[in-house]
Design a protein around this motif. Sequence first.
Motif, PDB file in Angstrom:
ATOM      1  N   GLY A 160       4.916  -1.158  10.646  1.00 18.34           N
ATOM      2  CA  GLY A 160       5.092  -2.482  10.373  1.00 18.34           C
ATOM      3  C   GLY A 160       5.959  -3.158  11.381  1.00 18.34           C
ATOM      4  O   GLY A 160       6.898  -4.290  11.073  1.00 18.34           O
ATOM      5  N   PHE A 161       5.996  -2.780  12.714  1.00 17.08           N
ATOM      6  CA  PHE A 161       6.805  -3.413  13.616  1.00 17.08           C
ATOM      7  C   PHE A 161       6.053  -4.492  14.366  1.00 17.08           C
ATOM      8  O   PHE A 161       5.167  -4.116  15.404  1.00 17.08           O
ATOM      9  N   GLY A 203       0.732  -1.187   0.048  1.00 15.82           N
ATOM     10  CA  GLY A 203       0.216  -0.177   0.274  1.00 15.82           C
ATOM     11  C   GLY A 203       0.925   1.317  -0.069  1.00 15.82           C
ATOM     12  O   GLY A 203       0.365   2.292   0.389  1.00 15.82           O
ATOM     13  N   GLY A 204       2.059   1.007  -0.659  1.00 14.55           N
ATOM     14  CA  GLY A 204       3.097   2.389  -0.658  1.00 14.55           C
ATOM     15  C   GLY A 204       3.398   2.679   0.800  1.00 14.55           C
ATOM     16  O   GLY A 204       4.130   3.780   0.978  1.00 14.55           O
ATOM     17  N   ASN A 205       3.512   1.822   1.709  1.00 12.24           N
ATOM     18  CA  ASN A 205       3.953   2.220   3.064  1.00 12.24           C
ATOM     19  C   ASN A 205       5.383   1.769   3.150  1.00 12.24           C
ATOM     20  O   ASN A 205       5.788   0.600   3.152  1.00 12.24           O
ATOM     21  N   LEU A 206       6.616   2.612   3.023  1.00 13.81           N
ATOM     22  CA  LEU A 206       7.822   2.165   3.080  1.00 13.81           C
ATOM     23  C   LEU A 206       8.082   1.855   4.329  1.00 13.81           C
ATOM     24  O   LEU A 206       9.159   0.733   4.598  1.00 13.81           O
ATOM     25  N   TYR A 207       7.731   2.150   5.520  1.00 16.13           N
ATOM     26  CA  TYR A 207       8.087   1.453   6.522  1.00 16.13           C
ATOM     27  C   TYR A 207       7.694   0.123   6.795  1.00 16.13           C
ATOM     28  O   TYR A 207       8.472  -0.729   7.298  1.00 16.13           O
ATOM     29  N   VAL A 208       6.764  -0.499   6.405  1.00 17.60           N
ATOM     30  CA  VAL A 208       6.366  -1.771   6.208  1.00 17.60           C
ATOM     31  C   VAL A 208       6.850  -2.450   5.180  1.00 17.60           C
ATOM     32  O   VAL A 208       7.194  -3.534   5.793  1.00 17.60           O
ATOM     33  N   ARG A 209       7.277  -1.774   4.141  1.00 16.88           N
ATOM     34  CA  ARG A 209       8.137  -2.283   3.131  1.00 16.88           C
ATOM     35  C   ARG A 209       9.619  -2.925   3.738  1.00 16.88           C
ATOM     36  O   ARG A 209       9.948  -4.027   3.572  1.00 16.88           O
ATOM     37  N   ASN A 210       9.873  -2.101   4.345  1.00 13.12           N
ATOM     38  CA  ASN A 210      11.510  -2.049   4.959  1.00 13.12           C
ATOM     39  C   ASN A 210      11.339  -3.149   6.287  1.00 13.12           C
ATOM     40  O   ASN A 210      12.423  -3.684   6.436  1.00 13.12           O
ATOM     41  N   ALA A 234       0.843  -5.744   6.963  1.00 14.63           N
ATOM     42  CA  ALA A 234       1.340  -5.631   5.567  1.00 14.63           C
ATOM     43  C   ALA A 234       0.935  -4.530   4.680  1.00 14.63           C
ATOM     44  O   ALA A 234       1.685  -4.050   4.010  1.00 14.63           O
ATOM     45  N   ASP A 235      -0.584  -4.583   4.991  1.00 13.88           N
ATOM     46  CA  ASP A 235      -1.313  -3.750   3.975  1.00 13.88           C
ATOM     47  C   ASP A 235      -2.557  -3.048   4.528  1.00 13.88           C
ATOM     48  O   ASP A 235      -3.611  -3.712   4.681  1.00 13.88           O
ATOM     49  N   GLY A 281      12.913  -8.521   8.148  1.00 10.39           N
ATOM     50  CA  GLY A 281      12.404  -9.548   9.012  1.00 10.39           C
ATOM     51  C   GLY A 281      11.654  -9.457  10.250  1.00 10.39           C
ATOM     52  O   GLY A 281      11.384 -10.056  11.154  1.00 10.39           O
ATOM     53  N   LEU A 282      11.198  -7.876  10.408  1.00 12.69           N
ATOM     54  CA  LEU A 282      10.253  -7.355  11.461  1.00 12.69           C
ATOM     55  C   LEU A 282       9.044  -7.737  11.519  1.00 12.69           C
ATOM     56  O   LEU A 282       8.326  -7.317  12.409  1.00 12.69           O
ATOM     57  N   LEU A 283       8.714  -8.118  10.421  1.00 11.21           N
ATOM     58  CA  LEU A 283       7.198  -8.218   9.894  1.00 11.21           C
ATOM     59  C   LEU A 283       6.976  -9.526   8.939  1.00 11.21           C
ATOM     60  O   LEU A 283       7.683  -9.352   7.817  1.00 11.21           O
ATOM     61  N   LYS A 284       5.881 -10.402   8.997  1.00 20.15           N
ATOM     62  CA  LYS A 284       5.614 -11.278   8.211  1.00 20.15           C
ATOM     63  C   LYS A 284       4.981 -10.718   7.024  1.00 20.15           C
ATOM     64  O   LYS A 284       4.130  -9.747   7.113  1.00 20.15           O
TER      65      LYS A 284
END
Length: 310
Positions: free
Chosen positions: A144-145, A114-121, A135-136, A126-129
């Motif tokens: 995304g933590f 969804g364009g979320n760079l924090y979640v993508r990183n 994830a979205d 490996g901090l988020l499945k």
Amino acid sequence: MFRNVLILGLASAAAAFAPSGGLPSLRRAAPRATCGLRMQEAGSVMDKLTPALFAKLDVDGSGSIDANELKMALGDAKDVAAIMARADMDGNGAIDYAEYERLMAMDKFSDAQGGNLYVRNAINLGLLKSDSVLADNVMVGNKGFDPLNCATSTAQLKQYREAELKHGRLAMLAAAGWPMAELLQPVLSQALGQKSDLLTFSGQAPSLLNGGLELINPLFFMAIIVFSGTVESVALKTRAIEVDYVPGDLGFDPLSLYTGKSEATKRDLQLKELNNGRLAMLAITFYAVSEFINKAAVVNATPFLFKSIL
């Protein structure tokens, strides 16, 4: 003119991020609109999705854009259906500001997460499945933590957010109250002719680690329990009544800082409260650990923070 702008912003965004082979009519319509707009408004600041565009599309001021409002601006039912399919994550037939904000992020940073760079990183580190509910997700402040995968559903995520906001609000009060107690308790006690015996020998505020809680009147703790129970009952009642309950929203806004504001402003205020709450939780933890280790009041250990302005 406005229709051309809208088609470029919404239609091209939806088409650009659609899966290969999908939304052919929308992809065909976007270039014509783009050419028309560029010929008339070269370099216009409205050639992308903006909060101002959302306010214009939300004709009835409901805080969301429904299919009819989109059709009024676009005219083409196929374009409307394509955009709704892309943006309406909860399937309620309307695009609220959180979903629109997601579209703006996708317009800038591509479709993934969804364009979320924090979640993508976070996923890359490996901090988020990758299949996590985070994830979205359009919940404000989503970084995304979740390395332990605690949030396994949207309902559970809302409960965690409710708890986070409550702890953050308490931490903000404590982060201000802790140093104020150490600074002002002796002064107020002297002014009122009372003994200044609530602080420890080294001037520390009473806490589990510092000790001194036994010196506080038990009625104070009873009042805190009654107050907390009352607030919690209001939250439970509100959650039971409102279908689209926003975690942490108790309707308390005596200064009208939130009520009646635009959806973009509300979203911004929600994020600011969340970020300040997270910072305050870290601060109050620092206070407690610092005083336990150093055996000195935090206002004395860091006078540049607390005494330079007093």
